[in-house]
Design a protein around this motif. Structure first.
Motif, PDB file in Angstrom:
ATOM      1  N   ASN A 143       8.698   1.244   1.757  1.00 30.42           N
ATOM      2  CA  ASN A 143       8.832   2.310   0.567  1.00 30.42           C
ATOM      3  C   ASN A 143      10.310   3.321   0.869  1.00 30.42           C
TER       4      ASN A 143
ATOM      5  N   GLU B 154      -0.202   2.217   5.115  1.00 30.94           N
ATOM      6  CA  GLU B 154      -1.376   0.473   5.707  1.00 30.94           C
ATOM      7  C   GLU B 154       0.536  -0.280   6.255  1.00 30.94           C
TER       8      GLU B 154
ATOM      9  N   ARG C  44      13.486  10.036  12.608  1.00 33.86           N
ATOM     10  CA  ARG C  44      13.832   9.319  11.824  1.00 33.86           C
ATOM     11  C   ARG C  44      12.861   9.599  10.329  1.00 33.86           C
TER      12      ARG C  44
ATOM     13  N   LEU D 262      23.055  11.737  13.328  1.00 33.85           N
ATOM     14  CA  LEU D 262      21.899  12.169  13.276  1.00 33.85           C
ATOM     15  C   LEU D 262      21.678  13.782  13.831  1.00 33.85           C
TER      16      LEU D 262
ATOM     17  N   GLU E 118      18.246  -1.567   5.799  1.00 26.72           N
ATOM     18  CA  GLU E 118      18.844  -1.403   7.189  1.00 26.72           C
ATOM     19  C   GLU E 118      18.487  -3.136   8.191  1.00 26.72           C
TER      20      GLU E 118
ATOM     21  N   VAL F 109      23.112   4.396   2.692  1.00 28.00           N
ATOM     22  CA  VAL F 109      22.357   4.057   1.985  1.00 28.00           C
ATOM     23  C   VAL F 109      23.138   3.138   0.919  1.00 28.00           C
TER      24      VAL F 109
ATOM     25  N   LYS G 278      26.495  16.399   7.147  1.00 25.25           N
ATOM     26  CA  LYS G 278      25.662  17.107   6.038  1.00 25.25           C
ATOM     27  C   LYS G 278      25.398  18.203   7.390  1.00 25.25           C
TER      28      LYS G 278
HETATM   29  C1  LIG Z   1      18.574  12.344   9.398  1.00 22.29           C
HETATM   30  C2  LIG Z   1      18.984  11.184   8.689  1.00 22.29           C
HETATM   31  C3  LIG Z   1      19.647  11.801   7.768  1.00 22.29           C
HETATM   32  C4  LIG Z   1      20.373  10.887   6.640  1.00 22.29           C
HETATM   33  N1  LIG Z   1      21.631  11.033   6.826  1.00 22.29           N
HETATM   34  C5  LIG Z   1      22.248   9.556   5.759  1.00 22.29           C
HETATM   35  C6  LIG Z   1      23.865  10.341   4.948  1.00 22.29           C
HETATM   36  O1  LIG Z   1      23.902  11.260   5.253  1.00 22.29           O
HETATM   37  N2  LIG Z   1      24.009   9.117   3.957  1.00 22.29           N
HETATM   38  C7  LIG Z   1      23.722   7.776   4.082  1.00 22.29           C
HETATM   39  O2  LIG Z   1      24.118   7.027   3.598  1.00 22.29           O
HETATM   40  N3  LIG Z   1      22.098   7.598   5.185  1.00 22.29           N
HETATM   41  C8  LIG Z   1      21.969   8.440   5.900  1.00 22.29           C
HETATM   42  N4  LIG Z   1      20.915   8.461   6.082  1.00 22.29           N
HETATM   43  C9  LIG Z   1      20.237   6.840   6.504  1.00 22.29           C
HETATM   44  C10 LIG Z   1      19.922   6.422   4.901  1.00 22.29           C
HETATM   45  O3  LIG Z   1      18.150   7.699   5.333  1.00 22.29           O
HETATM   46  C11 LIG Z   1      19.434   4.958   5.251  1.00 22.29           C
HETATM   47  O4  LIG Z   1      20.185   4.201   5.795  1.00 22.29           O
HETATM   48  C12 LIG Z   1      17.492   4.535   4.846  1.00 22.29           C
HETATM   49  O5  LIG Z   1      17.092   5.352   4.622  1.00 22.29           O
HETATM   50  C13 LIG Z   1      17.493   3.348   5.199  1.00 22.29           C
HETATM   51  O6  LIG Z   1      16.315   2.846   4.059  1.00 22.29           O
HETATM   52  P1  LIG Z   1      15.372   1.460   4.343  1.00 22.29           P
HETATM   53  O7  LIG Z   1      15.114   1.874   2.174  1.00 22.29           O
HETATM   54  O8  LIG Z   1      16.129   0.149   4.458  1.00 22.29           O
HETATM   55  O9  LIG Z   1      14.829   2.000   5.495  1.00 22.29           O
HETATM   56  P2  LIG Z   1      13.820   3.895   5.087  1.00 22.29           P
HETATM   57  O10 LIG Z   1      13.834   4.522   4.776  1.00 22.29           O
HETATM   58  O11 LIG Z   1      13.511   3.483   7.050  1.00 22.29           O
HETATM   59  O12 LIG Z   1      12.659   2.849   4.876  1.00 22.29           O
HETATM   60  C14 LIG Z   1      11.894   1.687   5.498  1.00 22.29           C
HETATM   61  C15 LIG Z   1      10.261   2.260   5.557  1.00 22.29           C
HETATM   62  O13 LIG Z   1       9.402   1.603   5.962  1.00 22.29           O
HETATM   63  C16 LIG Z   1       8.205   1.204   6.477  1.00 22.29           C
HETATM   64  N5  LIG Z   1       7.900   0.716   6.847  1.00 22.29           N
HETATM   65  C17 LIG Z   1       8.577   0.478   8.438  1.00 22.29           C
HETATM   66  N6  LIG Z   1       7.543  -0.847   8.619  1.00 22.29           N
HETATM   67  C18 LIG Z   1       6.825  -1.964   8.013  1.00 22.29           C
HETATM   68  C19 LIG Z   1       5.354  -2.137   8.060  1.00 22.29           C
HETATM   69  N7  LIG Z   1       5.900  -3.339   8.957  1.00 22.29           N
HETATM   70  N8  LIG Z   1       4.359  -1.951   6.675  1.00 22.29           N
HETATM   71  C20 LIG Z   1       5.277  -1.089   5.935  1.00 22.29           C
HETATM   72  N9  LIG Z   1       5.669  -0.070   6.321  1.00 22.29           N
HETATM   73  C21 LIG Z   1       7.150  -0.563   6.732  1.00 22.29           C
HETATM   74  C22 LIG Z   1       8.765   2.892   7.279  1.00 22.29           C
HETATM   75  O14 LIG Z   1       7.970   3.522   7.858  1.00 22.29           O
HETATM   76  C23 LIG Z   1       9.794   3.737   6.544  1.00 22.29           C
HETATM   77  O15 LIG Z   1       9.106   4.202   5.639  1.00 22.29           O
HETATM   78  C24 LIG Z   1      20.139   9.583   7.269  1.00 22.29           C
HETATM   79  C25 LIG Z   1      18.708   8.736   8.381  1.00 22.29           C
HETATM   80  C26 LIG Z   1      18.407   9.926   8.786  1.00 22.29           C
HETATM   81  C27 LIG Z   1      16.987   9.943   9.256  1.00 22.29           C
END
Ligand SMILES: Cc1cc2nc3c(=O)[nH]c(=O)nc-3n(C[C@H](O)[C@H](O)[C@H](O)COP(=O)(O)OP(=O)(O)OC[C@H]3O[C@@H](n4cnc5c(N)ncnc54)[C@H](O)[C@@H]3O)c2cc1C
Ligand code: SRM
Ligand code: SF4
Ligand code: FES
Lengths: 110, 818
Positions: B13, B82, B132, B158, B279, B291, B323
């Motif tokens: 999520n 979960e 993270r 980061l 990602e 993002v 940032k």
């Molecule tokens: C501190 C920080 C600063 C950042 N700053 C920037 C920025 O300035 N600009 C930018 O563009 N990007 C930035 N990023 C990167 C950006 O946050 C990520 O690219 C983005 O959040 C990824 O989104 P996602 O949905 O792919 O994965 P995520 O947001 O990582 O979500 C994945 C989710 O899936 C859950 N999950 C994993 N495996 C399972 C499973 N088997 N079952 C159920 N749930 C599961 C995880 O717990 C997690 O909650 C930053 C990241 C961090 C950590």
């Protein structure tokens, strides 16, 4: 006020005088489990809404009245007194009731 | 006939599926029953804003994207905490580690990435964290509370955000970076060097070319050892050395895997009923870590989930920004020394700025800007369009302002942008989208634009550009850059309004609204309480408090609760009570069936769940027992906490309890810009926590130390010393004067620590402590104003004031029943 409803369909109930409510304020009318908030604006218009914010049921009667709206005391949603709709980017609506004012007396149709 | 809904199950999520759902519900609200499994035990939030949460600039609540109500309204089932353990593609079913199962018609895998942990000895010790999610931030904040040195391994985006956040929380910080310069993936060596110098000037210790050999500690982290033998003491180690797409679950399910979960340009995996976004996804041979491309994936996937569509994912360069408040850097595209590329570089050592544009065949293929980043977007536009720049190559590096027609006006740069120029990189919002929203929806505030377009609502670095666009579109109606107006009703700032109320002798809210040309006829819920306070404080004895401009708590002198009942807190001067007072409180609780009686964090007793109709009789009884309102609701004096002091304590140097009572007797009833809390401790052991209060006193053998500007709420900071005085009378006078100075110059809702930051601690000391004449003058004005303020609001209402607040206008229950 200013709500047109077909004449015979409406039952008007006297709830009090306009001066019983402070300008930019509200008082409550209770009926069973329901509470209705009756608002008076700075230019003496009167509106009635169910006393429940569309967000999380905050008591709108306790909010701040401004420009035809009331700001809910719990999380600051702004609700239109006329329509009961949330303003701005928030979405939701509270029930509104017809009001009529005659000789400074307020009648509601609930 | 209603059609059976299809079942959509989402694993993960994060930000990508969150956005995908928004796109999906926008297009087709009723096609899917959605079930989400999330390993994290919480709702969807803006992960990229974790750094402001770490530094204390924001709270978790501020960065939530979808709250509980959002899921409820859309009928989405969210299983928090979960983690999905297995995907059975034959049975079309997923099962979580906790044993929850869900069948799907369509599945979306959005498991994001996992942070990489370098497996050096000691990496499993408590105190070693990744960066993270919110748990990591909580872990870091926990470590900050204890203090010491944080070692951040990794000098990329980061790592540096973590370092700046930890520094802001008062830690000593060392950054270890393996490569010779910082952020080498986004910055060339020159910009990396400027960045390092800037961080060092902020007190962050940066060591490049540093290879971590081991982490030492017995039960938790104690030190980090480098390859060259250097030992660095550490109470916290944050590893921010990279991420790896989380593709194991998909791999076990037999889907095609490369670096991530392989999809085609429609985001379908090798199984056509299974999509992947975020990602964890590898599309066209690439994986992503910012993002903007993930949001594009979200949109494309939503298109294909809701019907036949031509939408296809296309790679685009995403600019990088760091940032960290006060550091400007921007990089996009390529900047290596590949063959056939040419560099144009401009350095301004005085201003500490650096610009580099990389060209190939007379086209922009990359740009690195440090210090002055205004032209980043312009270069990015040329990069995306592939425009031939040979005609203005000579002046290219000076930026858009120097090109023909542009002029040096920064607004002109924005004006010259094409409609499809991207303003908000995170959300992919173009200039045209924003301008249309402003004109069509009549938006006049930044918040409005954020709510409707999402522009500048993610990482916020494009806020300035959005404001420029608003200025261009709205003209004089929107003055960007000027200090923000107090609220949407006026362009005057709080400072202007306070000055003009005095200068023009404005003495009522309608007068202010009229004379200062408010744009609304009667103000709003933001400005009216502020104006009411300014008038109360500026015209004591003259101004009649406008109850309708006060928040409900201050109108009925009790705190509204979430169910519409109230809490009642009687004053207990200095935290001292008597058996008689306690008996009266107990009697009131029994008589009015008050459900909860609680000892507060402010050394007194809270009666919670009082019905509004009962407030007056409750106060009547409390008044009769000699108690008055504790003003637990007031932007005004709350509590003066004390310790037992010299009366009983073997360390007490002065009568701290007695002094606390005297202070509370002096100050109660005073309205102030924000709430005001004091404490008096009998010795430097500080048992009443004086060092984190708005104003704190610490008794010592030779007198009393007066401290102020502490905070222990949303923000935590210790107090600063105002000065030491020899007698109790001096304490009372100095504290009264300080309070009055704050009352006269503070902005509404500005706590003392923010006020002092704005006005200056040295300046306040020179007025209130060093200059005895001014101290006396402020104290006199305070005493005068207290003549009108020290009237117990409960007693007034028991005697009949504001009666309309407490009784319904009419009760129709009986009539209706008849
Ligand atoms: C501190 C920080 C600063 C950042 N700053 C920037 C920025 O300035 N600009 C930018 O563009 N990007 C930035 N990023 C990167 C950006 O946050 C990520 O690219 C983005 O959040 C990824 O989104 P996602 O949905 O792919 O994965 P995520 O947001 O990582 O979500 C994945 C989710 O899936 C859950 N999950 C994993 N495996 C399972 C499973 N088997 N079952 C159920 N749930 C599961 C995880 O717990 C997690 O909650 C930053 C990241 C961090 C950590
Ligand atoms: C009752 C009490 C909690 C308790 O059960 O102990 C409490 C309860 C509330 N606090 Fe508090 N705070 C209480 C002590 C504190 C303390 C500790 C202290 O005073 O020593 C703090 C940290 C110190 C500080 O003030 O900075 C504290 C920091 C806050 C904050 C954050 C303020 C900030 O500037 O960061 C808020 C939010 C706000 O004021 O906007 C808040 C707001 C609230 C509100 C008023 C929330 C609201 O708006 O409804 C709660 C009202 C409950 C009620 O109806 O009684 N409360 N609150 C404490 C009352 C003390 C008293 O006797 O008056
Ligand atoms: S009492 Fe204070 S800490 Fe507790 S929930 Fe309310 S505001 Fe939050
Ligand atoms: S209940 Fe009204 S704003 Fe939340």
């Amino acid at each position: 006020m200013n709500i047109q409803v077909s004449a015979d369909a409406v039952q008007w109930t006297l709830v009090g005088a306009v001066t019983d409510i402070p300008r930019q304020g509200a008082r409550c009318v209770k009926r069973g489990d329901m509470t209705v908030a009756v608002f008076r604006t700075s230019d003496d218009r009167v509106f009635a809404l169910e006393d429940k914010c569309p967000h999380k049921n905050g008591p709108l009667s306790q909010g701040i009245v401004h420009d035809g709206c009331v700001t809910c005391p719990l999380h600051n949603w702004v609700i239109s007194l006329e329509t009961g709709s949330a303003q701005g980017a928030d979405e939701g609506q509270t029930a509104s009731f017809p009001v009529k004012v005659e000789d400074g007396r307020i009648y509601l149709s609930l | 006939m209603t059609q059976e809904k299809q079942r959509l199950v989402i694993v993960g999520n994060g930000m990508a599926p969150g956005r995908m759902l928004e796109e999906l519900f926008d297009r087709a609200p009723d096609v899917y029953d959605v079930t989400i499994f999330n390993a994290e035990p919480r709702v969807n939030y803006d992960r990229i804003m974790l750094s402001p949460v770490l530094s204390g600039e924001k709270t978790f609540e501020d960065i939530v994207i979808h709250d509980d109500a959002w899921y409820a309204e859309r009928g989405v089932t969210l299983h928090r905490g979960e983690k999905v353990a297995k995907i059975d593609r034959a049975a079309k079913m997923v099962t979580s580690e906790g044993g929850l199962a869900a069948s799907y018609d369509k599945l979306v895998i959005a498991t994001g990435s996992s942070p990489f942990i370098i497996p050096v000895p000691g990496h499993q010790l408590p105190g070693v964290l990744a960066y993270r999610d919110l748990d990591d931030v909580d872990g870091m904040l926990g470590a900050c509370a204890k203090g010491g040195r944080a070692v951040v391994i990794g000098g990329g985006l980061l790592g540096l955000e973590a370092a700046a956040g930890l520094k802001a929380q008062g830690m000593d910080v060392t950054v270890l970076h393996l490569m010779p310069t910082l952020m080498e993936r986004q910055l060339d060596a020159a910009a990396g060097y400027l960045l390092q110098r800037e961080l060092e000037s902020r007190g962050i210790d940066v060591r490049c070319g540093a290879n971590t050999k081991a982490i030492h500690g017995e039960t938790c982290v104690e030190a980090v050892e480098l390859e060259d033998g250097t030992m660095i003491d550490a109470s916290l180690v944050v590893m921010a050395v990279g991420i790896r797409p989380s593709a194991d679950l998909a791999k076990e399910a037999g889907l095609e895997i490369g670096r991530g979960i392989v999809t085609d340009a429609t985001l379908r995996t090798s199984d056509p009923d299974v999509f992947s976004v975020g990602e964890c996804t590898e599309v066209d041979g690439r994986v992503y870590g910012l993002v903007a491309p993930l949001y594009t994936m979200a949109k494309v996937a939503a298109e294909h989930l809701t019907g036949p569509s031509e939408a296809a994912f296309k790679h685009a360069e995403t600019p990088t920004k760091l940032k960290v408040t006060g550091i400007n850097l921007y990089s996009v595209g390529e900047f290596g020394d590949a063959e056939g590329t040419e560099d144009v570089v401009l350095r301004d050592a005085m201003r500490g700025t650096y610009k580099r544009v990389i060209l190939k065949d007379n086209k922009v293929i990359g740009a690195v800007l440090y210090g002055d980043v205004a032209d980043g977007m312009w270069y990015n536009e040329m990069l995306k369009s592939g425009e031939d720049v040979s005609e203005f190559r000579d002046t290219l590096i000076f930026g858009q302002a120097y090109q023909g027609g542009g002029g040096a006006d920064p607004l002109a740069i924005v004006a010259n942008l094409a409609d499809d120029a991207e303003i908000c990189g995170c959300n992919g919002i173009c200039k045209g989208d924003i301008v249309n929203a402003i004109t069509e929806k009549g938006l006049a505030s930044l918040d409005g634009v954020r709510a409707h377009t999402k522009a500048s609502a993610s990482c916020g670095t494009c806020t300035g550009l959005v404001e420029d666009l608003m200025t261009l579109t709205l003209g004089d109606d929107f003055a960007a850059g000027a200090p923000a107006g107090m609220c949407g009703c006026t362009t005057h700032s709080h400072g202007d309004v306070r000055r003009l109320i005095k200068a023009k002798e404005l003495k009522s809210i309608p007068e202010v609204i009229q004379e200062l040309e408010w744009t609304t006829p009667e103000g709003c819920a933001k400005c009216r309480p502020a104006l009411n306070y300014y008038l109360v404080s500026d015209w004591p004895g003259e101004y009649v408090d406008d109850m309708q401009s006060r928040f409900i708590n201050e109108r009925v002198h009790a705190n509204i609760q979430k169910d519409g009942t109230y809490s009642v807190v009687p004053r207990m001067f200095g935290g001292i009570t008597t058996p008689d007072e306690l008996r009266a409180i107990a009697d009131v609780a029994d008589k009015f069936e008050i459900p909860t009686v609680k000892v507060t964090g402010g050394q007194r007793i809270d009666l919670l769940g009082v019905k509004k109709e009962d407030l007056i009789p409750v106060w009547d009884d409390l008044n009769k027992a000699g108690m008055i309102s504790g003003a637990a609701y007031a932007k005004g004096l709350r509590t003066v906490k004390t310790c037992v002091g010299s009366d009983w304590c073997r360390f007490g140097t002065q009568d701290s309890t007695g002094l606390g009572i005297k202070l509370e007797q002096l100050l109660w009833g005073a309205w102030s810009p924000a709430k005001l809390k004091l404490a008096v401790s009998g010795c430097p052991r500080n048992c009443s926590e004086s060092t984190c209060k708005d104003i704190g006193i610490i008794c010592v053998d030779s007198g009393y130390e007066i401290l102020y500007g502490g905070a222990a709420g949303l923000h935590i900071q210790g107090t600063t010393m105002l000065g030491k005085v020899p007698t109790e009378q001096d304490v009372l006078e100095t504290v009264g004067a300080l309070t009055q100075y704050y009352r006269e110059t503070g902005y509404y809702l500005e706590r003392i620590y923010k006020w002092a930051d704005r006005i200056g601690y040295d300046h306040i000391k020179s007025v209130i402590y060093d200059d005895l004449e001014q101290r006396a003058a402020y104290f006199d004005r305070f005493i005068f104003s207290q003549k009108f303020a020290q009237i117990d609001p409960w007693a007034e209402r028991v005697a009949g004031a504001e009666a309309h607040e407490f009784a319904p206008l009419a009760d129709l229950t009986l009539e209706a029943a008849e």
